[in-house]
Design an enzyme around this catalytic site. Structure first.
Site, PDB file in Angstrom:
ATOM      1  N   THR A 139       0.824  -1.223   0.000  1.00  0.00           N
ATOM      2  CA  THR A 139       0.000   0.000   0.000  1.00  0.00           C
ATOM      3  C   THR A 139       0.840   1.248   0.000  1.00  0.00           C
ATOM      4  O   THR A 139       0.483   2.259  -0.600  1.00  0.00           O
ATOM      5  CB  THR A 139      -0.919  -0.008   1.240  1.00  0.00           C
ATOM      6  OG1 THR A 139      -1.860  -1.058   1.083  1.00  0.00           O
ATOM      7  CG2 THR A 139      -1.661   1.301   1.414  1.00  0.00           C
ATOM      8  N   TYR A 182      -7.994   0.837  -3.378  1.00  0.00           N
ATOM      9  CA  TYR A 182      -6.908   1.390  -4.192  1.00  0.00           C
ATOM     10  C   TYR A 182      -6.135   0.210  -4.767  1.00  0.00           C
ATOM     11  O   TYR A 182      -6.372  -0.942  -4.396  1.00  0.00           O
ATOM     12  CB  TYR A 182      -5.970   2.247  -3.319  1.00  0.00           C
ATOM     13  CG  TYR A 182      -5.474   1.479  -2.128  1.00  0.00           C
ATOM     14  CD1 TYR A 182      -6.163   1.522  -0.912  1.00  0.00           C
ATOM     15  CD2 TYR A 182      -4.362   0.638  -2.212  1.00  0.00           C
ATOM     16  CE1 TYR A 182      -5.749   0.769   0.169  1.00  0.00           C
ATOM     17  CE2 TYR A 182      -3.951  -0.120  -1.138  1.00  0.00           C
ATOM     18  CZ  TYR A 182      -4.655  -0.047   0.046  1.00  0.00           C
ATOM     19  OH  TYR A 182      -4.258  -0.816   1.122  1.00  0.00           O
ATOM     20  N   THR A 194       1.528  -4.467   4.157  1.00  0.00           N
ATOM     21  CA  THR A 194       1.324  -4.713   5.593  1.00  0.00           C
ATOM     22  C   THR A 194       0.835  -6.131   5.884  1.00  0.00           C
ATOM     23  O   THR A 194       0.989  -6.616   6.998  1.00  0.00           O
ATOM     24  CB  THR A 194       0.288  -3.730   6.158  1.00  0.00           C
ATOM     25  OG1 THR A 194      -0.947  -3.897   5.432  1.00  0.00           O
ATOM     26  CG2 THR A 194       0.775  -2.299   6.061  1.00  0.00           C
ATOM     27  N   ASP A 195       0.257  -6.813   4.890  1.00  0.00           N
ATOM     28  CA  ASP A 195      -0.357  -8.119   5.165  1.00  0.00           C
ATOM     29  C   ASP A 195       0.641  -9.145   5.694  1.00  0.00           C
ATOM     30  O   ASP A 195       0.327  -9.876   6.622  1.00  0.00           O
ATOM     31  CB  ASP A 195      -1.030  -8.680   3.905  1.00  0.00           C
ATOM     32  CG  ASP A 195      -2.311  -7.934   3.571  1.00  0.00           C
ATOM     33  OD1 ASP A 195      -3.006  -8.348   2.636  1.00  0.00           O
ATOM     34  OD2 ASP A 195      -2.588  -6.922   4.250  1.00  0.00           O
ATOM     35  N   LYS A 225       0.118  -7.652  12.562  1.00  0.00           N
ATOM     36  CA  LYS A 225      -0.986  -6.800  12.091  1.00  0.00           C
ATOM     37  C   LYS A 225      -2.244  -7.266  12.805  1.00  0.00           C
ATOM     38  O   LYS A 225      -2.732  -8.351  12.574  1.00  0.00           O
ATOM     39  CB  LYS A 225      -1.136  -6.929  10.579  1.00  0.00           C
ATOM     40  CG  LYS A 225      -2.180  -5.985   9.978  1.00  0.00           C
ATOM     41  CD  LYS A 225      -2.175  -6.065   8.458  1.00  0.00           C
ATOM     42  CE  LYS A 225      -3.195  -5.122   7.828  1.00  0.00           C
ATOM     43  NZ  LYS A 225      -3.174  -5.184   6.337  1.00  0.00           N
ATOM     44  N   GLU A 246      -2.237 -28.626  27.000  1.00  0.00           N
ATOM     45  CA  GLU A 246      -3.396 -29.160  26.260  1.00  0.00           C
ATOM     46  C   GLU A 246      -3.106 -30.514  25.605  1.00  0.00           C
ATOM     47  O   GLU A 246      -4.005 -31.285  25.317  1.00  0.00           O
ATOM     48  CB  GLU A 246      -3.811 -28.157  25.170  1.00  0.00           C
ATOM     49  CG  GLU A 246      -4.521 -26.922  25.705  1.00  0.00           C
ATOM     50  CD  GLU A 246      -5.878 -27.260  26.337  1.00  0.00           C
ATOM     51  OE1 GLU A 246      -6.329 -26.497  27.211  1.00  0.00           O
ATOM     52  OE2 GLU A 246      -6.463 -28.317  25.988  1.00  0.00           O
TER      53      GLU A 246
HETATM   54  N1  DAS Z   1      -2.541  -5.942   0.247  1.00  0.00           N
HETATM   55  C1  DAS Z   1      -1.767  -5.254   1.248  1.00  0.00           C
HETATM   56  C2  DAS Z   1      -0.314  -5.697   1.157  1.00  0.00           C
HETATM   57  O1  DAS Z   1       0.313  -5.481   0.110  1.00  0.00           O
HETATM   58  C3  DAS Z   1      -1.791  -3.787   1.123  1.00  0.00           C
HETATM   59  C4  DAS Z   1      -1.019  -3.179   2.262  1.00  0.00           C
HETATM   60  O2  DAS Z   1      -1.654  -2.968   3.295  1.00  0.00           O
HETATM   61  O3  DAS Z   1       0.180  -2.935   2.150  1.00  0.00           O
HETATM   62  O4  DAS Z   1       0.158  -6.238   2.135  1.00  0.00           O
END
Ligand code: DAS
Length: 359
Positions: free
Chosen positions: A43, A57, A123-124, A196, A316
Site C-alpha cells: 500500500t 486502491y 502490511t499483510d 498486524k 493441552e
Molecule cells: N494488500 C496489502 C499488502 O500489500 C496492502 C497493504 O496494506 O500494504 O500487504
C-alpha cells in the site's frame, strides 16, 4: 589599478565563501548516515482513484524513486538511495521473494558505506518478513521494515511519516543491535513481536509485549529492548542456505476434519504448524492425524489462533509423549517462518524446541 585590486579581492571572497559552503555541505553529507531503501510494493506504493479512496486502491504501483522524490525531507536525516527488489502486494510474497530480499539485505549490510536499511513492504505479511530478517541477517546495523495502511494518494496518508521515521531510525546509532524494527504509527516495534492486529486502521501493528519505543520528529525514545536472539546473535545465516524448508499451517476450528492435516502431511513439508484453538488445543479427531504425520518424520508444532498469550508445553497435549514442539508466543505465521529457517539443516525435535524458546 585600484579597481583591479578590488575585483581580485572580491573574487577571493566569493571563492572562499563557495569553498566554506561546499565543504560545509560535504561535511553535512559525510556526517549524515547512508540508508538504503529496498522497496517491495504494498500500500505504501499504492495509488487510489481519489483522495477519498483510503481503503480501496491498487497496491504496488509507485516505484521507489518516485516514493523518495515525494519525500525530500528524508535528506534532513540521511543520505538515501532506493532499490526496487519487488513490486507486489505482500499477500503474494513467497519463500523465493523472501530469500531474494534477504540476500540483498545481507549483501548491503556488509558494505562500509551502508549504515542502515529500510524495507518498504505491504502490511499483510510484513510481520513475517520482519521476523525472517531478524533470524537470518548477521548484522547489528539497524534494519527497519515499514508499510502503510493508506495509499499516498489518500487524505491523511500514513506512508510518508512511516517512511521518514523508518529512515530516521535506520540511520540512528542507538537503533543498532535491537534486532529488526518496524516503525508504524509513531511506534518502534520489534520485528519479532509485532503483528498486524487491525486490518482497517493506521494503528494496525501491535505486540502483546508492547513497543520498544517511539520516534517523534526524528528522535527515538526507547523504553525496552528485545530479549530473544536475533541478527548478530542468531545461529542462522542467510549466506549459508539458498532456500527455506517447506512448512505449512493447518488452522484449528470447530468441526475441523483430519483430512487437512492428512493432506499437508503428505505434501512434502518438513514441519506442520497447527494453529490450534485456545492454548494450542487440538480436536480429538485431529490428534491421530498429527501423530501419523510425526511418525513420518515431519515436525509437529503447536501454535494458537488466539492473538495473545503463549502455548504451554504438555498442557493441552502431551508434547513430550507425542514428540511435538510448542511455538511459545509465536503466532502460526511467525512459527512457520522460524521452522522454515531452522529446518534448512537437520534438527532434532528437542533442539527445535530450544530454538522456539530462544528466538
Ligand atoms: N494488500 C496489502 C499488502 O500489500 C496492502 C497493504 O496494506 O500494504 O500487504
Amino acid at each position: 589599478m585600484q579597481i583591479d585590486k578590488k575585483l581580485r579581492l572580491l573574487a577571493v571572497k566569493i571563492g572562499l565563501t563557495a569553498l566554506v559552503t561546499l565543504s560545509g555541505f560535504a561535511y553535512a553529507q559525510a556526517v549524515k548516515p547512508n540508508v538504503v531503501i529496498l522497496a517491495t510494493g504494498g500500500t505504501i506504493a499504492g495509488a487510489g482513484a481519489s483522495a477519498l479512496n483510503s481503503a480501496s486502491y491498487a497496491a504496488a504501483k509507485v516505484p521507489v524513486d518516485k516514493l523518495l522524490a515525494g519525500l525530500p525531507e528524508l535528506a534532513n536525516v540521511a543520505n538515501v538511495r532506493g532499490e526496487q527488489v519487488a513490486q507486489i502486494a505482500s499477500e503474494s510474497f513467497d519463500n523465493e521473494t523472501l530469500m531474494k530480499l534477504g540476500k540483498r539485505v545481507s549483501a548491503l549490510v556488509k558494505q562500509a558505506d551502508v549504515d542502515g536499511i529500510v524495507v518498504t513492504h505491504g502490511t499483510d505479511t510484513l510481520e513475517e518478513t520482519a521476523y525472517f530478517l531478524s533470524l537470518v541477517i548477521r548484522t547489528s546495523k539497524p534494519i527497519v521494515v515499514i508499510g502503510s495502511m493508506r495509499p499516498g494518494t489518500a487524505l491523511s496518508a500514513d506512508g510518508a511519516l512511516n517512511l521518514f521515521n523508518a529512515v530516521s531510525v535506520a540511520g540512528s546509532k542507538d537503533a543498532a543491535g535491537k534486532g529488526v524494527l518496524v516503525t508504524m504509527n509513531d511506534e518502534i516495534q520489534s520485528g519479532r513481536d509485532v503483528s498486524k492486529t487491525i486490518n482497517i486502521k493506521t494503528e494496525a501493528f501491535k505486540s502483546q509485549w508492547g513497543p520498544l519505543g517511539m520516534v517523534v520528529e526524528g528522535n527515538n525514545y526507547w523504553f525496552r529492548a528485545p530479549v530473544k536472539r536475533h541478527t548478530a546473535q542468531s545461529e542462522f545465516n542467510i549466506d549459508e542456505f539458498e532456500a527455506l524448508a517447506p512448512v505449512d499451517i493447518v488452522y484449528g476450528y470447530g468441526n475441523v476434519p483430519r483430512t487437512l492435516v492428512d493432506s499437508v502431511g503428505k505434501s512434502g513439508v518438513k514441519a506442520l504448524i497447527h494453529g490450534g484453538t485456545g492454548n494450542g488445543s487440538v480436536a480429538n479427531r485431529v490428534v491421530p492425524a498429527l501423530q501419523e504425520v510425526r511418525a513420518k518424520g515431519v515436525q509437529v508444532i503447536r501454535s494458537s489462533r488466539v492473538a495473545e498469550g503463549f502455548v504451554l508445553r504438555n498442557a493441552e497435549q502431551p508434547d513430550d509423549k507425542y514428540d511435538w514442539v510448542v511455538a511459545h508466543d509465536l503466532n502460526p505465521q511467525k512459527a512457520r517462518i522460524l521452522a522454515a529457517v531452522a529446518l534448512t539443516k537437520p534438527v532434532s525435535s528437542k533442539d527445535l524446541q530450544r530454538i522456539f524458546w530462544q528466538y
